[in-house]
Design a protein around this motif. Structure first.
Motif, PDB file in Angstrom:
ATOM      1  N   VAL A   1      80.809  -7.536  30.584  1.00  0.00           N
ATOM      2  CA  VAL A   1      81.311  -8.361  29.482  1.00  0.00           C
ATOM      3  C   VAL A   1      81.988  -9.608  30.042  1.00  0.00           C
ATOM      4  O   VAL A   1      82.627  -9.582  31.092  1.00  0.00           O
ATOM      5  CB  VAL A   1      82.287  -7.569  28.564  1.00  0.00           C
ATOM      6  CG1 VAL A   1      83.537  -7.178  29.299  1.00  0.00           C
ATOM      7  CG2 VAL A   1      82.624  -8.336  27.308  1.00  0.00           C
TER       8      VAL A   1
ATOM      9  N   THR B   1      93.330  -9.348  28.062  1.00  0.00           N
ATOM     10  CA  THR B   1      92.254  -8.369  27.936  1.00  0.00           C
ATOM     11  C   THR B   1      91.480  -8.254  29.241  1.00  0.00           C
ATOM     12  O   THR B   1      91.138  -7.155  29.678  1.00  0.00           O
ATOM     13  CB  THR B   1      91.324  -8.752  26.774  1.00  0.00           C
ATOM     14  OG1 THR B   1      92.112  -8.931  25.595  1.00  0.00           O
ATOM     15  CG2 THR B   1      90.283  -7.680  26.529  1.00  0.00           C
TER      16      THR B   1
ATOM     17  N   GLU C   1      82.854 -11.740  24.507  1.00  0.00           N
ATOM     18  CA  GLU C   1      83.966 -11.596  23.561  1.00  0.00           C
ATOM     19  C   GLU C   1      84.735 -12.907  23.563  1.00  0.00           C
ATOM     20  O   GLU C   1      85.156 -13.375  24.625  1.00  0.00           O
ATOM     21  CB  GLU C   1      84.894 -10.446  23.969  1.00  0.00           C
ATOM     22  CG  GLU C   1      84.264  -9.080  23.876  1.00  0.00           C
ATOM     23  CD  GLU C   1      84.002  -8.646  22.443  1.00  0.00           C
ATOM     24  OE1 GLU C   1      84.715  -9.094  21.533  1.00  0.00           O
ATOM     25  OE2 GLU C   1      83.070  -7.855  22.249  1.00  0.00           O
TER      26      GLU C   1
ATOM     27  N   PHE D   1      84.651 -12.551  28.916  1.00  0.00           N
ATOM     28  CA  PHE D   1      85.660 -12.989  27.959  1.00  0.00           C
ATOM     29  C   PHE D   1      85.727 -14.500  28.020  1.00  0.00           C
ATOM     30  O   PHE D   1      85.858 -15.080  29.096  1.00  0.00           O
ATOM     31  CB  PHE D   1      87.032 -12.386  28.287  1.00  0.00           C
ATOM     32  CG  PHE D   1      87.042 -10.894  28.186  1.00  0.00           C
ATOM     33  CD1 PHE D   1      87.036 -10.273  26.951  1.00  0.00           C
ATOM     34  CD2 PHE D   1      87.013 -10.112  29.321  1.00  0.00           C
ATOM     35  CE1 PHE D   1      87.001  -8.893  26.849  1.00  0.00           C
ATOM     36  CE2 PHE D   1      86.990  -8.728  29.232  1.00  0.00           C
ATOM     37  CZ  PHE D   1      86.983  -8.124  27.990  1.00  0.00           C
TER      38      PHE D   1
END
Length: 118
Positions: A61, A99, A89, A63
């Motif tokens: 992922v 995060t 994200e 960010f």
């Protein structure tokens, strides 16, 4: 209360940030930037989809920090990242840093592309 020491992977956590910069691994980096297990470097911002799309097989992922406030990614950037198959994200840069650090501490394969806060 039991305290556990946080052990990061090869990537370094974001230690802090301010107007136009981020502190990673004890060093101040001008924003926008990209950081992940293979290092920290300048990022060309929303016009630099190629650099982010190249991470598709390297991270689970990405960010994307959009600055002080959350904002939508430009359609061409969003489309390029989707086409590359990269999980993305989007959130404000402060939230993205937090995060990223949490998932990094869990040993996850993550990357962070952030725009500066004001």
């Amino acid at each position: 209360m039991r305290l556990n020491e946080v052990v990061y992977t090869d990537a370094l956590p974001v230690e802090g940030y301010g107007p136009g910069f981020f502190r990673i691994g004890g060093e101040k980096h001008e924003a926008p930037l990209l950081t992940w297990a293979k290092g920290t470097s300048a990022w060309g911002g929303y016009d630099d989809a190629k650099t982010l799309a190249a991470l598709a097989k390297e991270v689970d992922v990405l960010f994307v920090g959009t600055g002080s406030e959350i904002a939508h990614l430009p359609a061409d950037l969003r489309d390029a990242l989707e086409e590359a198959g990269l999980g993305v994200e989007v959130m404000s840069s402060p939230a993205a840093c937090r995060t990223y650090n949490v998932l990094l501490s869990e040993g996850r394969r993550v990357a962070l592309a952030v725009l500066p806060v004001t």
